[in-house]
Design a protein around this motif. Structure first.
Motif, mmCIF file in Angstrom:
data_model
loop_
_atom_site.group_PDB
_atom_site.id
_atom_site.type_symbol
_atom_site.label_atom_id
_atom_site.label_comp_id
_atom_site.label_asym_id
_atom_site.label_seq_id
_atom_site.Cartn_x
_atom_site.Cartn_y
_atom_site.Cartn_z
ATOM 1 N N LYS A 106 0.853 -1.192 0.018
ATOM 2 C CA LYS A 106 0.028 -0.116 0.080
ATOM 3 C C LYS A 106 0.811 1.188 -0.093
ATOM 4 C CE LYS A 106 -4.141 -1.946 2.104
ATOM 5 N NZ LYS A 106 -5.005 -1.642 3.440
ATOM 6 N N THR A 107 2.006 1.366 0.690
ATOM 7 C CA THR A 107 2.561 2.162 0.894
ATOM 8 C C THR A 107 3.663 2.558 -0.573
ATOM 9 O OG1 THR A 107 3.356 1.719 3.092
ATOM 10 C CG2 THR A 107 4.730 3.390 2.030
ATOM 11 N N LEU A 108 4.039 1.554 -0.991
ATOM 12 C CA LEU A 108 4.882 1.677 -2.317
ATOM 13 C C LEU A 108 3.996 2.183 -3.624
ATOM 14 C CD1 LEU A 108 7.037 -1.445 -2.402
ATOM 15 C CD2 LEU A 108 7.674 0.956 -1.950
ATOM 16 N N TRP A 109 2.609 1.920 -3.496
ATOM 17 C CA TRP A 109 1.493 2.125 -4.460
ATOM 18 C C TRP A 109 0.385 3.053 -3.795
ATOM 19 C CZ3 TRP A 109 2.991 1.183 -9.225
ATOM 20 C CH2 TRP A 109 2.153 1.633 -10.354
ATOM 21 N N GLY A 110 0.961 4.509 -3.218
ATOM 22 C CA GLY A 110 0.135 5.047 -2.451
ATOM 23 C C GLY A 110 -0.662 6.222 -3.248
ATOM 24 N N ASN A 111 -1.070 6.982 -2.792
ATOM 25 C CA ASN A 111 -2.090 8.109 -3.235
ATOM 26 C C ASN A 111 -1.569 8.937 -4.567
ATOM 27 O OD1 ASN A 111 -3.974 7.134 -1.737
ATOM 28 N ND2 ASN A 111 -3.436 8.637 0.125
ATOM 29 N N ASP A 112 0.109 9.035 -4.317
ATOM 30 C CA ASP A 112 0.506 9.796 -5.402
ATOM 31 C C ASP A 112 0.580 8.988 -6.859
ATOM 32 O OD1 ASP A 112 0.910 11.646 -3.552
ATOM 33 O OD2 ASP A 112 2.733 10.715 -2.460
ATOM 34 N N ILE A 113 0.360 7.877 -6.912
ATOM 35 C CA ILE A 113 0.652 7.193 -8.089
ATOM 36 C C ILE A 113 -0.450 7.706 -9.095
ATOM 37 C CG2 ILE A 113 0.794 5.022 -9.321
ATOM 38 C CD1 ILE A 113 3.022 5.694 -7.419
ATOM 39 N N ARG A 114 -0.257 8.010 -10.194
ATOM 40 C CA ARG A 114 -1.532 8.391 -11.153
ATOM 41 C C ARG A 114 -2.008 7.236 -12.017
ATOM 42 N NH1 ARG A 114 -1.106 13.517 -13.266
ATOM 43 N NH2 ARG A 114 -2.031 12.890 -15.377
ATOM 44 N N SER A 115 -3.027 7.309 -12.402
ATOM 45 C CA SER A 115 -4.069 6.141 -12.973
ATOM 46 C C SER A 115 -3.019 5.622 -14.004
ATOM 47 C CB SER A 115 -5.318 6.847 -13.479
ATOM 48 O OG SER A 115 -5.112 7.715 -14.543
ATOM 49 N N MET A 116 -2.230 6.191 -14.619
ATOM 50 C CA MET A 116 -1.557 5.643 -15.597
ATOM 51 C C MET A 116 -0.036 4.793 -15.245
ATOM 52 S SD MET A 116 -3.014 6.005 -18.514
ATOM 53 C CE MET A 116 -4.226 7.052 -19.210
ATOM 54 N N GLY A 117 -0.059 4.909 -14.109
ATOM 55 C CA GLY A 117 0.904 4.250 -13.324
ATOM 56 C C GLY A 117 2.387 4.839 -12.747
ATOM 57 N N GLY A 118 2.480 6.069 -13.073
ATOM 58 C CA GLY A 118 3.653 6.911 -12.861
ATOM 59 C C GLY A 118 3.278 7.762 -11.588
ATOM 60 N N PRO A 119 4.194 7.977 -10.674
ATOM 61 C CA PRO A 119 4.128 8.724 -9.701
ATOM 62 C C PRO A 119 3.835 10.300 -10.119
ATOM 63 C CG PRO A 119 6.092 7.577 -9.472
ATOM 64 C CD PRO A 119 5.692 7.355 -10.759
ATOM 65 N N ASN A 120 3.031 10.782 -9.467
ATOM 66 C CA ASN A 120 2.521 12.379 -9.699
ATOM 67 C C ASN A 120 3.669 13.299 -9.331
ATOM 68 O OD1 ASN A 120 1.024 14.234 -10.300
ATOM 69 N ND2 ASN A 120 -0.840 13.517 -9.433
ATOM 70 N N TRP A 121 3.345 14.368 -9.679
ATOM 71 C CA TRP A 121 4.643 15.578 -9.536
ATOM 72 C C TRP A 121 3.928 16.787 -8.820
ATOM 73 C CZ3 TRP A 121 9.743 16.681 -9.734
ATOM 74 C CH2 TRP A 121 9.867 18.027 -9.808
ATOM 75 N N LYS A 122 2.704 17.095 -9.266
ATOM 76 C CA LYS A 122 2.115 18.118 -8.663
ATOM 77 C C LYS A 122 1.348 18.371 -7.203
ATOM 78 C CE LYS A 122 0.797 19.403 -13.415
ATOM 79 N NZ LYS A 122 -0.108 19.430 -14.263
ATOM 80 N N PRO A 123 1.199 17.343 -6.731
ATOM 81 C CA PRO A 123 0.489 17.538 -5.427
ATOM 82 C C PRO A 123 1.481 17.960 -4.347
ATOM 83 C CG PRO A 123 -0.162 15.328 -6.255
ATOM 84 C CD PRO A 123 1.015 15.907 -7.061
ATOM 85 N N GLU A 124 0.809 18.725 -3.311
ATOM 86 C CA GLU A 124 1.646 19.454 -2.281
ATOM 87 C C GLU A 124 2.348 18.252 -1.397
ATOM 88 O OE1 GLU A 124 3.542 21.841 0.131
ATOM 89 O OE2 GLU A 124 2.197 22.228 -1.539
ATOM 90 N N ALA A 125 1.676 17.143 -1.187
ATOM 91 C CA ALA A 125 2.207 16.141 -0.572
ATOM 92 C C ALA A 125 3.622 15.543 -1.374
ATOM 93 C CB ALA A 125 1.506 14.773 -0.539
ATOM 94 N N VAL A 126 3.577 15.636 -2.580
ATOM 95 C CA VAL A 126 5.196 15.149 -3.201
ATOM 96 C C VAL A 126 5.937 16.510 -3.269
ATOM 97 C CG1 VAL A 126 5.915 14.794 -5.527
ATOM 98 C CG2 VAL A 126 3.744 13.702 -4.779
#
Length: 841
Positions: A106-126
């Motif tokens: 769950k941690t490795l594939w958390g909320n920051d992973i986009r629907s296409m599979g790549g880690p997101n860049w824009k969220p404040e948490a990132v």
């Protein structure tokens, strides 16, 4: 009794916590998983997460991946996971791990992973975790300097969407996200998918060539994947990349600025219009080095030499990573691949956006940030080096007929194998305007040999055009002789150490041995004179210092004398080496013998002393007593990392202090007793004679006259003796015309009358020396200090009234070395041990 596995639980929880609070590279996660698994019942762990058919993995990644399912399930409607190992959990403590595996997934594939599979860049948490997480990548590369920031976008993506549909476009993005994950799994780094067909990468700086190899592999895998439309027609996408190296402290702002520069590098301006460098890797701010033209024939010979020395023994022939990439792809070419050799080669040349240079520039061979344009001869040698590697991979050490043919102006070049052109321009051999250099040939007559460079002077490197130093890898080894004492104060160079190093190098390599010596003072260097001249060597001493048999030293002497050549320029060396140096294979690469550890104690207990601290200083009676004790202290003390001007490692003590209670007795150490006449000449030529180098500077401002006057005044007739702190001599320090410092070895001298109840006129002395080499510099400069003090005391006595019955007497002498150092190689450690052992016999 069941093992609790508490430590392993804590390690896994620590990984989960870090993955929650930071952005961890897939490589770091895998390394930590592997470390945990090695101590665990599972032995190996593999975490696999599947989204849209793409498999993202961490942990054990070899071909025989673990197959025992420890935990599996779904993280969402589109994401499944499995954790596999080599063994099932059996005991209660082992069962406690199973819920942790779910937490980890769950941690490795958390909320920051986009629907296409790549880690997101824009969220404040990132963004809030970005700088700290990127800083960790420096630890992955053992570098405190740079990280690489890359901007990428897909080529032909719009055409894929338009012609095959958005579903195929989505598949392409999903493929790229997984490929970026795999790259970061092996190379380290953090991948991001900000939006659309754009991608970001932050990579550790493991060297530009390994990074290029990883990125080129990424490009090839993406381009090789077809996406079929409804009619079965295949469509493909490519990848354009821009790279910016980022130095210094990291912040979100400078990471974003680096991305802007990386994206800008992928564009060029044509008639005021911004266009993309499609399908290329563009590096921001590099390839701006100066370009110094040299003759094409000299360039070709130097390039061929580098190929012979490096192609089979180093990661790359040249420092320019673009040439390393060319060499790498040529080596990796398989004749049964879908591409021809020409297509395979063209793919990397196009990707690197290489421009042919109008002339041969030496920096193209020697600098990692070489000029953007590359000479055709350099390209040809890089290709030939890849061919040489490929042939060696399948045929071992068998020579191949491999040459480079080029025009007199260097604008045309070709690679010739077995008399046939492999790649390049059509050029006829034997024509006056066409040259040829050999990389390798079956009947060249060049045999394995040892090539030794002797550089007299720490900074007297042989220079090519543009002031570029001749590469040291052309030699088996370069022995650097410190001539600073000779040029700055008349000390002899430590020829025994240099000869021992040369003999040690020669002893582990094949015959013959060729020696090339150079440097401004090389013609009268004792080392070179011993190599070339008739004077005998102390065979047993050199053998001891080199850690080889005396018989071997005796057998080397005539060969070294006949094969030592004094050279004055780099071109002479290049021509000579081109004639004799063969292709070097890993098995024939010579090197110094393994260095022995030197932690032994003297053969019997050293004299009792009253040290301050071992690395700060000591008090002894005489110089002869002090010398071996200082050497023993220096060789055993924990010292901070240091190096000399030639970047050779040193053991160094800073501000080392020695106080001699009876300095006039035993002024010459036992080890150097046969050099007392040389010591006397040194003292006279530097400190005592009015024309001496340092003495002349002291006399120039009448310092010595004022110094003696002040001391005489302290014991004026009819007055109570007084003390003084003003009897000080400061050695003039005159910078060079270009403004650089040029200090002498001696910094200052201070004399202090000792006020005692007796009528003795006793004076204590303090000498401060700037930088002191321990074996020769210390005993010579200490001897000179004592003789200088004695000389001035005699002059003071000559100035006393004849009725005076109490002459000036030399009291204690304190000697301070701002830097006391010795080289840390095996030869110098053996010299130190010999000095110590002889003093305890």
């Amino acid at each position: 009794m069941e093992t609790e596995l508490t430590q392993e639980i804590e390690l896994l929880e620590s990984l989960i916590n870090d993955a929650s609070s930071l952005l961890l590279s897939p490589r770091e996660v895998s390394e930590r998983l592997n470390a945990i698994a090695s101590k665990l019942f599972a032995k190996r762990l593999l975490v696999e997460i599947v989204q849209h058919g793409q498999k993202y993995r961490w942990g054990a990644l070899d071909d025989a991946a673990p197959t025992t399912i420890l935990r599996k399930g779904s993280l969402s409607s589109t994401v499944d996971f499995e954790v596999r190992g080599d063994n099932h959990a059996v005991t209660g403590p082992e069962q406690r791990f199973l819920p942790k595996f779910l937490e980890l997934a769950k941690t490795l594939w958390g909320n920051d992973i986009r629907s296409m599979g790549g880690p997101n860049w824009k969220p404040e948490a990132v963004q809030s975790r970005l700088a700290q997480s990127a800083e960790r990548l420096r630890g992955e590369s053992n570098s405190t300097e740079a990280i690489a920031v890359l901007f990428g976008d897909l080529d032909n993506f719009k055409a894929l969407n338009d012609q095959a549909g958005h579903e195929r476009g989505d598949e392409a993005i999903q493929l790229v996200n997984r490929e970026l994950h795999d790259l970061c799994l092996r190379h380290g780094g953090l991948p991001f998918h900000p939006s659309g067909d754009e991608f970001y990468l932050i990579l550790p700086d493991r060297g530009l060539l390994p990074m290029m190899q990883a990125l080129f592999g990424l490009k090839q895998r993406i381009e090789a994947q077809p996406f079929k439309d409804d009619k079965g027609i295949e469509h493909k996408v490519g990848l354009t990349l821009g790279l910016k190296f980022l130095y210094g402290s990291l912040s979100v702002d400078n990471l974003k600025s680096a991305l802007v520069e990386a994206e800008a590098a992928t564009k060029y301006t044509l008639k005021s219009e911004k266009l993309k460098r499609r399908g290329k890797l563009s590096i921001s701010g590099t390839n701006n080095a100066a370009a110094t033209s040299i003759d094409a024939e000299e360039f070709g010979k130097l390039a061929a030499l580098l190929a012979r020395r490096n192609a089979l023994t180093a990661p790359a022939v040249f420092r320019d990573p673009r040439l390393g990439m060319i060499q790498s792809v040529v080596r990796s070419f398989q004749s049964n691949s879908r591409q021809t050799f020409q297509e395979h080669l063209h793919s990397v040349l196009n990707w690197l956006d290489i421009e042919p240079a109008a002339s041969c520039t030496v920096e193209s061979l020697l600098l990692d940030t070489a000029p953007k344009a590359i000479p055709k001869i350099a390209l040809a040698v890089a290709i030939a080096s890849g061919i040489l590697q490929a042939r060696a991979d399948v045929g071992g050490v068998k020579p191949v007929d491999l040459r480079i043919r080029f025009s007199k102006d260097g604008n045309r070049a070709s690679v010739i194998e077995g008399g046939k052109i492999v790649v390049g321009d059509q050029l006829s051999s034997g024509v006056a305007s066409v040259y040829e250099v050999e990389i390798d040939a079956p009947n060249s007559g060049r045999k394995p040999c040892v090539l030794v460079g002797v550089q007299v002077g720490l900074q007297d490197q042989l220079k090519l055009a543009g002031g570029n130093p001749l590469p040291s890898e052309l030699f088996t080894h370069v022995v650097v002789v410190d001539d600073r004492p000779n040029s700055g104060g008349g000390l002899p160079d430590f020829w025994q150490a240099a000869l021992a190093q040369i003999c040690a190098i020669a002893s582990v390599g094949p015959d013959p041995v060729h020696v090339f010596a150079w440097g401004k003072t090389s013609s009268h260097s004792e080392t070179v004179l011993r190599l070339c001249g008739p004077a005998d060597w102390p065979d047993d001493e050199i053998a001891y210092l080199a850690d080889i048999a005396s018989k071997k030293v005796r057998s080397l002497q005539p060969q070294l004398r006949s094969n030592t050549q004094l050279v004055v320029d780099a071109a002479t060396v290049v021509n000579a080496l081109y004639s004799i140096a063969p292709v070097m294979h890993p098995a024939s690469k010579s090197g110094l013998p393994l260095e022995p550890s030197d932690n032994g104690s003297p053969q019997r207990a050293m004299l009792q002393v009253q040290p301050l601290q071992p690395t700060d200083g000591l008090r002894c009676r005489t110089a002869a007593q002090a010398y071996p004790i200082i050497i023993d202290t220096l060789r055993k003390s924990q010292t901070r990392p240091s190096s000399d001007d030639a970047h050779q490692p040193l053991r160094e003590l800073v501000a080392f202090k020695l106080t001699l209670e009876t300095p006039s007795l035993f002024t010459v150490p036992t080890y150097l007793r046969n050099q007392e006449a040389d010591m006397a000449r040194y003292a006279d030529g530097v400190l005592l004679s009015e024309s001496g180098r340092i003495r002349k500077g002291l006399d120039s401002k009448k310092q010595v006259k004022a110094f003696k006057k002040e001391l005489l005044a302290c014991f004026a007739a009819g007055e109570v003796p007084r003390s003084t702190r003003r009897a000080c001599l400061v050695v003039p320090h005159v910078p060079t015309p270009d403004g650089n410092p040029s200090p002498e070895g001696l910094v200052s001298v201070w004399a202090s009358p000792r006020m005692v109840e007796s009528a003795e006129r006793t004076v204590d002395w303090v000498f401060v020396w700037r930088t002191v080499e321990a074996f020769i510099g210390l005993p010579y400069s200490l001897y000179g200090s004592i003789k200088f003090a004695q000389s001035l005391m005699s002059q003071l006595n000559e100035g006393l009234p004849k009725s005076t019955s109490t002459p000036f007497r030399l009291g204690e002498l304190t000697y301070i070395a701002l830097s006391l150092h010795m080289r840390s190689d095996g030869v110098h450690r053996r010299i130190a041990k010999r000095i110590v052992d002889e003093s305890s016999e």
